[in-house]
Design a protein around this motif. Structure first.
Motif, mmCIF file in Angstrom:
data_model
loop_
_atom_site.group_PDB
_atom_site.id
_atom_site.type_symbol
_atom_site.label_atom_id
_atom_site.label_comp_id
_atom_site.label_asym_id
_atom_site.label_seq_id
_atom_site.Cartn_x
_atom_site.Cartn_y
_atom_site.Cartn_z
ATOM 1 N N UNK A 30 0.838 -1.196 0.000
ATOM 2 C CA UNK A 30 0.000 0.000 0.000
ATOM 3 C C UNK A 30 0.879 1.255 0.000
ATOM 4 N N UNK A 31 0.532 2.221 -0.815
ATOM 5 C CA UNK A 31 1.309 3.470 -0.909
ATOM 6 C C UNK A 31 1.475 4.094 0.468
ATOM 7 N N UNK A 32 2.697 4.435 0.789
ATOM 8 C CA UNK A 32 2.991 5.070 2.062
ATOM 9 C C UNK A 32 3.100 4.114 3.239
ATOM 10 N N UNK A 33 2.786 2.860 3.034
ATOM 11 C CA UNK A 33 2.858 1.870 4.114
ATOM 12 C C UNK A 33 4.307 1.646 4.522
ATOM 13 N N UNK A 34 4.576 1.740 5.809
ATOM 14 C CA UNK A 34 5.948 1.529 6.268
ATOM 15 C C UNK A 34 6.264 0.041 6.246
ATOM 16 N N UNK A 35 7.531 -0.261 6.177
ATOM 17 C CA UNK A 35 7.986 -1.639 6.132
ATOM 18 C C UNK A 35 9.174 -1.770 5.209
ATOM 19 N N UNK A 36 9.759 -2.929 5.242
ATOM 20 C CA UNK A 36 10.947 -3.187 4.429
ATOM 21 C C UNK A 36 10.574 -3.302 2.949
ATOM 22 N N UNK A 37 11.338 -2.599 2.121
ATOM 23 C CA UNK A 37 11.201 -2.691 0.672
ATOM 24 C C UNK A 37 12.577 -2.967 0.110
ATOM 25 N N UNK A 60 15.844 -11.334 -2.759
ATOM 26 C CA UNK A 60 14.492 -10.878 -2.447
ATOM 27 C C UNK A 60 14.088 -9.561 -3.075
ATOM 28 N N UNK A 61 14.697 -9.213 -4.210
ATOM 29 C CA UNK A 61 14.321 -7.966 -4.883
ATOM 30 C C UNK A 61 12.829 -7.989 -5.204
ATOM 31 N N UNK A 62 12.117 -6.977 -4.736
ATOM 32 C CA UNK A 62 10.685 -6.852 -4.997
ATOM 33 C C UNK A 62 10.421 -6.059 -6.270
ATOM 34 N N UNK A 63 11.444 -5.422 -6.797
ATOM 35 C CA UNK A 63 11.336 -4.654 -8.020
ATOM 36 C C UNK A 63 12.718 -4.411 -8.583
ATOM 37 N N UNK A 64 12.787 -4.170 -9.879
ATOM 38 C CA UNK A 64 14.047 -3.906 -10.569
ATOM 39 C C UNK A 64 13.947 -2.555 -11.266
ATOM 40 N N UNK A 65 14.948 -1.720 -11.052
ATOM 41 C CA UNK A 65 15.004 -0.405 -11.692
ATOM 42 C C UNK A 65 16.223 -0.393 -12.607
ATOM 43 N N UNK A 66 15.989 -0.278 -13.906
ATOM 44 C CA UNK A 66 17.062 -0.235 -14.894
ATOM 45 C C UNK A 66 17.383 1.229 -15.180
ATOM 46 N N UNK A 155 6.468 2.588 0.844
ATOM 47 C CA UNK A 155 6.851 3.886 1.399
ATOM 48 C C UNK A 155 7.875 4.624 0.541
ATOM 49 N N UNK A 156 8.330 4.025 -0.533
ATOM 50 C CA UNK A 156 9.396 4.605 -1.356
ATOM 51 C C UNK A 156 8.819 5.214 -2.631
ATOM 52 N N UNK A 157 9.283 6.421 -2.954
ATOM 53 C CA UNK A 157 8.945 7.037 -4.230
ATOM 54 C C UNK A 157 10.247 7.240 -5.002
ATOM 55 N N UNK A 158 10.281 6.764 -6.237
ATOM 56 C CA UNK A 158 11.482 6.812 -7.058
ATOM 57 C C UNK A 158 11.206 7.698 -8.273
ATOM 58 N N UNK A 159 12.139 8.608 -8.543
ATOM 59 C CA UNK A 159 12.062 9.482 -9.706
ATOM 60 C C UNK A 159 13.140 9.059 -10.687
ATOM 61 N N UNK A 160 12.751 8.733 -11.900
ATOM 62 C CA UNK A 160 13.697 8.348 -12.944
ATOM 63 C C UNK A 160 13.819 9.500 -13.931
ATOM 64 N N UNK A 161 15.013 10.030 -14.053
ATOM 65 C CA UNK A 161 15.266 11.177 -14.915
ATOM 66 C C UNK A 161 15.567 10.744 -16.340
#
Length: 171
Positions: A30-37, A60-66, A155-161
């Motif tokens: 859930x957006x903003x939910x605290x916890x390990x990511x 345990x990568x829950x997502x990949x950012x290239x 809880x994480x927001x990532x900006x990709x430029x």
């Protein structure tokens, strides 16, 4: 949020191309939910087998950012762009990770068009077209320009430029 789903890939003839226990994904917390990511970040990956992709899954990568240069293309020819993206995504170890892991991306010079290229590169529209076809970001740039984006994962927001499309194009 945080729910596991199975999926199948079916062609136009209703033939199952992929499915079963190995085809699943889990939606973001859930957006903003605290916890390990745990997100994995990578760049500068050529089209060859790398143990690193499996290590990301094992950790345990829950997502990949290239972050770009994934893959090295060094051309703005649309067919070359498509072929290189397709070959990159078919690297067995990477394909295994992507089968179950949400992925976001941006580009750098080699996948934009050529080494040290900027926004004045002829054919950059082809690079953008191929990028949109092979990267499932929720949105891309502004209108028909650029590919910058952002996403939230728990809880994480990532900006990709996008450091290429608009570089050196201003007055």
């Amino acid at each position: 949020p945080g729910t596991r789903y199975g999926y199948q890939i079916i062609d136009e003839d209703k033939q199952v191309l992929a499915g079963g226990d190995d085809c699943h994904f889990t939606t973001a917390p859930k957006a903003g939910e605290s916890g390990k990511v745990c997100l994995a970040f990578g760049s500068c990956a050529r089209t060859k087998p790398l143990k690193l992709w499996q290590q990301m899954a094992d950790e345990g990568a829950q997502g990949l950012v290239l972050l770009g240069d994934t893959p090295y293309i060094d051309s703005t020819d649309l067919q070359v762009q498509r072929d290189k993206h397709r070959a990159f995504l078919q690297v067995p170890e990477l394909a295994g990770l992507l089968r179950n892991t949400p992925t976001w991306g941006t580009w750098d010079d080699h996948d934009f068009g050529k080494n040290d290229s900027d926004g004045n590169l002829p054919g950059k529209e082809n690079a953008r077209q191929a990028f949109l076809e092979y990267r499932a970001n929720e949105n891309y740039g502004h209108g028909d320009e650029g590919i910058y984006t952002k996403f939230r994962y728990g809880a994480i927001e990532v900006f990709l430029l996008d450091t290429r499309w608009f570089a050196r194009t201003g007055p």
